[in-house]
Design an enzyme around this catalytic site. Structure first.
Site, PDB file in Angstrom:
ATOM      1  N   ASP A 145      18.017   8.589   0.988  1.00  0.00           N
ATOM      2  CA  ASP A 145      16.916   7.949   0.274  1.00  0.00           C
ATOM      3  C   ASP A 145      16.983   8.224  -1.225  1.00  0.00           C
ATOM      4  O   ASP A 145      17.490   7.417  -2.004  1.00  0.00           O
ATOM      5  CB  ASP A 145      15.586   8.432   0.857  1.00  0.00           C
ATOM      6  CG  ASP A 145      14.367   7.782   0.220  1.00  0.00           C
ATOM      7  OD1 ASP A 145      14.521   7.038  -0.754  1.00  0.00           O
ATOM      8  OD2 ASP A 145      13.246   8.018   0.710  1.00  0.00           O
ATOM      9  N   LYS A 177      14.216   1.657  -2.285  1.00  0.00           N
ATOM     10  CA  LYS A 177      12.959   1.644  -3.041  1.00  0.00           C
ATOM     11  C   LYS A 177      13.133   0.712  -4.234  1.00  0.00           C
ATOM     12  O   LYS A 177      13.949   0.967  -5.124  1.00  0.00           O
ATOM     13  CB  LYS A 177      12.596   3.058  -3.491  1.00  0.00           C
ATOM     14  CG  LYS A 177      12.101   3.965  -2.367  1.00  0.00           C
ATOM     15  CD  LYS A 177      11.694   5.317  -2.903  1.00  0.00           C
ATOM     16  CE  LYS A 177      10.890   6.123  -1.865  1.00  0.00           C
ATOM     17  NZ  LYS A 177      11.647   6.451  -0.658  1.00  0.00           N
ATOM     18  N   GLU A 225      16.275  12.765   7.643  1.00  0.00           N
ATOM     19  CA  GLU A 225      16.243  12.006   6.394  1.00  0.00           C
ATOM     20  C   GLU A 225      16.233  12.920   5.172  1.00  0.00           C
ATOM     21  O   GLU A 225      15.385  13.793   5.051  1.00  0.00           O
ATOM     22  CB  GLU A 225      15.012  11.093   6.357  1.00  0.00           C
ATOM     23  CG  GLU A 225      14.933  10.262   5.090  1.00  0.00           C
ATOM     24  CD  GLU A 225      13.800   9.243   5.128  1.00  0.00           C
ATOM     25  OE1 GLU A 225      13.450   8.717   4.059  1.00  0.00           O
ATOM     26  OE2 GLU A 225      13.272   8.981   6.226  1.00  0.00           O
ATOM     27  N   LYS A 266       6.623  13.832   7.402  1.00  0.00           N
ATOM     28  CA  LYS A 266       6.880  14.599   6.195  1.00  0.00           C
ATOM     29  C   LYS A 266       7.090  16.069   6.553  1.00  0.00           C
ATOM     30  O   LYS A 266       6.156  16.773   6.937  1.00  0.00           O
ATOM     31  CB  LYS A 266       5.717  14.448   5.212  1.00  0.00           C
ATOM     32  CG  LYS A 266       5.568  13.040   4.655  1.00  0.00           C
ATOM     33  CD  LYS A 266       6.812  12.602   3.897  1.00  0.00           C
ATOM     34  CE  LYS A 266       6.662  11.211   3.319  1.00  0.00           C
ATOM     35  NZ  LYS A 266       7.896  10.757   2.641  1.00  0.00           N
TER      36      LYS A 266
END
Length: 431
Positions: A290, A314, A267, A207
Site C-alpha cells: 500500500d 490511493k 498488508e 487496523k
C-alpha cells in the site's frame, strides 16, 4: 513523378472521375493550403479552494502506533471555465498529518502555488494539465490530485458522460466495499465487525500494527467472527490485516507466524518496501502492498519482483485519476487485483473512487472503500455515491455527478481572481 509499373497499369484501367483531381498528380499538391481553425475549447478561468471538517460516527479513527484522527480536514477545489455552465470539482483529504508525507494545510498551499499558473489551460487536456503541475511543483501529489479530479469532472460534463465511461466503462451493476476497523481491543474490534456484517459488508480491513501478541489476538478474534459468518452466508469474508507500516521486521514475523493457520491477508507490515519484501519471503499468506506505491515506477518494480498479491491504489497519493488510471491498467494487464481508494475524503473523493472502481474488471477489483459512510457530514449531493449494504455504484450523471453543498463549504479560502502574484512562464516546455 514516374509511377511504378503496377500502379500505372491500375491507373490505366481505373482512371479517376473527371470532376476529381488525381491525388497523385503533381498539381494536386501544388499551392495547396489546409486551413486549420483555431481551437476554441474550454479554458480554465478561475480556481477556488474550500475547507470542510469531516467527523466520524465512531468518534475516532485509530491505526498503527497509536496514531488517530478525530476530525478530518478536507479540501474541495472548484475549477471554473469559460463555459459558465461547466465547473469541475475535486477533493483531497489526507489521513491526518502523520500517515503519509502530506497534510491538509499542505494540500491547500500546493493548490495555491499552482493555481494561478493553470488559468488559461485547457482542462480537458488531462496529460497537459498534469505536465504543467509537475513542472510547477515537485511532489505534493495530494494537491495535484484535487485539481486533476476537477478536470476529469469538467471533461465528463463537457461530453455529457460520467467519468466512469472515460475510465473504461461500468462493469456490472455495482461493486463490493470493504470496511476498515479502527484499532481497539480484540473484543471491541470483533464486535464492530459483527455489526458491520449485519449492515451488509463482506470484506474487512483490520487496523493492527501495535504489540505483536495483541495484534495476533485481534486477528484471531475477528477471524472467528468472520468464519461463523462465512458458515452462515455460504461465502468467504476476506480479512486484511493492515499494520500501516507500524511493525519492525521481527515483530511482523511474530504476527505472520502467529496467524499462519488463518485465512487472512497481510498488508504493509513495515515501513519500507525492502522490509515488506523480507517479510513476504518468509510467509505463505497472501500479501498486500500500500503505502510504498507512490508512482508508476514503483508499481513496475513491485510487479517485476512479484512482491504483492494485491495492491492498494490511493488516488491522492498517486497524484490524481490520470496517474491512478495508468497504475490501475498496468495492474489489470499484469493480473494483480487492487483495492481502489484514497487517503480519506468526502463525497467528491468518493465519486472519484467509485468511478475508478466501477470501471475496473470485477476479477481485478478486490474491493473499494466508502469514506462518505464513515461520518455524518455531507459536503456534496449526489444521486449515486451512497452505500447500499456492502456495495456501491459509480455516478451516472455527467462528470463525477456531485453537486457541492455551499451551505457546508461556505466561502472560498483561496481564489485565483484575488491572487496578484506573477505567473510563471515555461518557454522551453511545450504543453
Amino acid at each position: 513523378m514516374r509511377l511504378p509499373p503496377l500502379l500505372r497499369r491500375f491507373r490505366a484501367r481505373h482512371p479517376p472521375p473527371p470532376s476529381i483531381s488525381s491525388p497523385l498528380s503533381q498539381s494536386s499538391f501544388s499551392h495547396r493550403s489546409i486551413s486549420v481553425p483555431e481551437y476554441e475549447g474550454l479554458r480554465i478561468t478561475r480556481i477556488m479552494t474550500y475547507q470542510a471538517d469531516l467527523g466520524l460516527h465512531e468518534g475516532r479513527y485509530t491505526w498503527a502506533g497509536g496514531k488517530y484522527v478525530d476530525v478530518f480536514d478536507t479540501t474541495v477545489v472548484a475549477v471554473e471555465t469559460n463555459d459558465p455552465d461547466i465547473t469541475g470539482y475535486g477533493e483531497n483529504c489526507p489521513l491526518g498529518s502523520n500517515y503519509l508525507p502530506m497534510f491538509a494545510g499542505g494540500t491547500r498551499a500546493g493548490i495555491e502555488e499552482m493555481a494561478r499558473h493553470l488559468v488559461g489551460a485547457d482542462p480537458t487536456r488531462l496529460l497537459d494539465v498534469n505536465r504543467r503541475m509537475d513542472w510547477l511543483l515537485s511532489g505534493h501529489p495530494n494537491a495535484k490530485s484535487a485539481i486533476d479530479m476537477a478536470c476529469w469532472d469538467i471533461l465528463g460534463k463537457k461530453a455529457q458522460l460520467p467519468v466512469c465511461k472515460f475510465l473504461g466503462g461500468r462493469f456490472g451493476k455495482d461493486f463490493k466495499l470493504y470496511r476498515a476497523i479502527s484499532q481497539a481491543s480484540p473484543e471491541a474490534m470483533a464486535e464492530n465487525v459483527r455489526q458491520y456484517c449485519e449492515e451488509g459488508y463482506t470484506k474487512f480491513q483490520l487496523k493492527v500494527g501495535n504489540k505483536p501478541h495483541d495484534d495476533i489476538r485481534r486477528i484471531r478474534a475477528v477471524r472467528t467472527v468472520l468464519d461463523a459468518q462465512t458458515a452462515r452466508a455460504g461465502e468467504n469474508y476476506p480479512l486484511l490485516c493492515n499494520a500501516n507500516t507500524g511493525l519492525l521486521m521481527h515483530e511482523a514475523m511474530q504476527v505472520v507466524n502467529g496467524v499462519a493457520d488463518l485465512d487472512v491477508y497481510i498488508e504493509m507490515p513495515c515501513e519500507t518496501y525492502e522490509e515488506c519484501r523480507s517479510v513476504r519471503d518468509h510467509t505463505n499468506l497472501p500479501f498486500v502492498l500500500d503505502e510504498c506505491i507512490q508512482d508508476v515506477g514503483m508499481m513496475v518494480r513491485i510487479l517485476a519482483d512479484r512482491a504483492a498479491d494485491v495492491v492498494n491504489l490511493k488516488i491522492g497519493r498517486l497524484g490524481g485519476l490520470t496517474k491512478a488510471r495508468v497504475v490501475r491498467d498496468l495492474c489489470v494487464s499484469a493480473g494483480v487485483p487492487m483495492n481502489v481508494e484514497d487517503t480519506w475524503g468526502g463525497d467528491v473523493t468518493q465519486a472519484a473512487i467509485a468511478a475508478l472502481a466501477h470501471s475496473t474488471p470485477p476479477e481485478m477489483l478486490f474491493c473499494a472503500t466508502d469514506f462518505n459512510s464513515y461520518g455524518p457530514d455531507t459536503i456534496a449531493d449526489t444521486t449515486a455515491v451512497r452505500r447500499d449494504g456492502g456495495r456501491m455504484a459509480a455516478p451516472i450523471d455527467p462528470g463525477l455527478g456531485v453537486f457541492p453543498r455551499w451551505d457546508v463549504l461556505g466561502e472560498p479560502v483561496y481564489d485565483t481572481s484575488n491572487d496578484q502574484r506573477p505567473v510563471s512562464e515555461c518557454p522551453n516546455k511545450p504543453f
